[in-house]
Design a protein around this motif. Structure first.
Motif, PDB file in Angstrom:
ATOM      1  N   LEU A 177      12.967  36.385   1.535  1.00  0.00           N
ATOM      2  CA  LEU A 177      12.926  34.932   1.378  1.00  0.00           C
ATOM      3  C   LEU A 177      13.647  34.240   2.532  1.00  0.00           C
ATOM      4  O   LEU A 177      13.193  33.196   3.021  1.00  0.00           O
ATOM      5  N   GLU A 178      14.774  34.817   2.969  1.00  0.00           N
ATOM      6  CA  GLU A 178      15.473  34.260   4.130  1.00  0.00           C
ATOM      7  C   GLU A 178      14.543  34.235   5.338  1.00  0.00           C
ATOM      8  O   GLU A 178      14.468  33.230   6.070  1.00  0.00           O
ATOM      9  N   ARG A 179      13.878  35.344   5.570  1.00  0.00           N
ATOM     10  CA  ARG A 179      12.961  35.439   6.713  1.00  0.00           C
ATOM     11  C   ARG A 179      11.863  34.383   6.618  1.00  0.00           C
ATOM     12  O   ARG A 179      11.531  33.728   7.610  1.00  0.00           O
ATOM     13  N   ARG A 198      28.676  32.036   2.962  1.00  0.00           N
ATOM     14  CA  ARG A 198      27.850  30.828   2.993  1.00  0.00           C
ATOM     15  C   ARG A 198      27.058  30.717   4.291  1.00  0.00           C
ATOM     16  O   ARG A 198      25.963  30.154   4.314  1.00  0.00           O
ATOM     17  N   VAL A 199      27.606  31.239   5.384  1.00  0.00           N
ATOM     18  CA  VAL A 199      26.897  31.133   6.666  1.00  0.00           C
ATOM     19  C   VAL A 199      26.183  32.426   7.041  1.00  0.00           C
ATOM     20  O   VAL A 199      25.530  32.496   8.079  1.00  0.00           O
ATOM     21  N   TYR A 200      26.286  33.440   6.172  1.00  0.00           N
ATOM     22  CA  TYR A 200      25.725  34.749   6.508  1.00  0.00           C
ATOM     23  C   TYR A 200      24.265  34.712   6.943  1.00  0.00           C
ATOM     24  O   TYR A 200      23.908  35.300   7.974  1.00  0.00           O
ATOM     25  N   PRO A 201      23.371  34.038   6.202  1.00  0.00           N
ATOM     26  CA  PRO A 201      21.965  34.045   6.642  1.00  0.00           C
ATOM     27  C   PRO A 201      21.789  33.421   8.016  1.00  0.00           C
ATOM     28  O   PRO A 201      20.989  33.898   8.828  1.00  0.00           O
ATOM     29  N   TYR A 202      22.533  32.353   8.303  1.00  0.00           N
ATOM     30  CA  TYR A 202      22.418  31.681   9.593  1.00  0.00           C
ATOM     31  C   TYR A 202      22.983  32.568  10.698  1.00  0.00           C
ATOM     32  O   TYR A 202      22.441  32.648  11.795  1.00  0.00           O
ATOM     33  N   ARG A 203      24.091  33.232  10.406  1.00  0.00           N
ATOM     34  CA  ARG A 203      24.696  34.131  11.386  1.00  0.00           C
ATOM     35  C   ARG A 203      23.751  35.291  11.688  1.00  0.00           C
ATOM     36  O   ARG A 203      23.616  35.733  12.818  1.00  0.00           O
ATOM     37  N   ARG A 204      23.089  35.787  10.667  1.00  0.00           N
ATOM     38  CA  ARG A 204      22.149  36.889  10.852  1.00  0.00           C
ATOM     39  C   ARG A 204      20.980  36.477  11.731  1.00  0.00           C
ATOM     40  O   ARG A 204      20.584  37.208  12.647  1.00  0.00           O
TER      41      ARG A 204
END
Length: 253
Positions: free
Chosen positions: A30-32, A172-178
């Motif tokens: 879903l993140e992708r 909280r920022v993990y998806p953006y950092r990834r």
């Protein structure tokens, strides 16, 4: 990642995560889709359809959606429907700004508090990431190693209050950092930043470690968020501009 590429120092075992759970698999998918623009702001996440697409029950889908709500990629609206959130660039910058200061303090404390085994494990993760980058390996695998790198530095500060506070914000920022590593030139720049952090930690340079970590985390946010905010583009459009690293860099300083 095969273990025979590098061997850990005597007495040091690199902790490896088991394969992704069903909930993690759904969350990453879903993140992708959100970052690629396949799922756009305001679009509803239908549990039944998602469960069918990923061949799982609705339980891991609900867990994945709950994690996405926690980090702000998804929000609950009327009748508890989950919809994709609009990307708030200003809010993301604030999150990265706060995280940069917390991680800088952790790096400063880690200089004096990391054990020899801690430093050996950090070096091993760093070298594994370098080998993956050199071999043009999987970006997601590289991002996971980057996450582990930051976790090891944080754990090395030996301050539980700081660890818990920083981990909460980092989640909280993990998806953006990834996904920011997909921006033009970010993979190598990310690795170069980690080089500076490792050098300072190994030398016991508290000011150098704090400054290198602070600048690294802020640039992670700048590379993605400032470009999106200034140019009003989607993340998928950002990926298509990979031939313009100079422009991206100018907007991120």
């Amino acid at each position: 990642m095969a273990d025979d590429r590098t061997s850990p120092p005597s007495g040091v075992a690199l902790m490896r995560k088991p394969g992704p759970t069903q909930a993690e698999m759904v969350r990453l998918g879903l993140e992708r889709d959100i970052f690629s623009g396949k799922l756009t702001p305001g679009m509803a996440l239908e549990e039944v359809r998602i469960a069918r697409d990923y061949a799982v029950s609705r339980t891991p889908v609900r867990e994945a959606i709950a994690n996405l709500v926690q980090c702000g990629l998804v929000e609950k609206v009327a009748h508890k429907r989950a919809v994709v959130s609009a990307m708030d660039a200003a809010k993301l910058l604030e999150l990265f700004e706060a995280l940069a200061e917390l991680e800088a303090l952790a790096a400063r404390l880690a200089c004096a508090r990391m054990s020899a085994a801690d430093k050996a494990q950090l070096t091993l993760v760093h070298e594994e990431a370098a080998a993956l980058l050199a071999s043009k390996g999987d970006d997601n695998a590289y991002a996971s190693l980057g996450e582990r790198f930051h976790q090891l530095v944080l754990e090395g500060c030996r301050n539980q209050v700081l660890i818990e506070s920083t981990a909460t914000l980092a989640n909280r920022v993990y998806p953006y950092r990834r996904y920011q590593v997909l921006a033009p030139g970010r993979l190598q720049r990310n690795q170069d930043d980690h080089d500076l952090i490792v050098e300072a930690l190994m030398a016991g340079d508290e000011d150098g470690a704090a400054q290198a970590m602070r600048q690294h985390t802020m640039e992670q946010g700048d590379a993605l968020v400032r470009f999106i905010a200034l140019h009003k583009v989607t993340y998928s459009e950002l990926q298509s501009r990979s031939a313009e690293p100079a422009e991206l860099h100018e907007e991120s300083v």
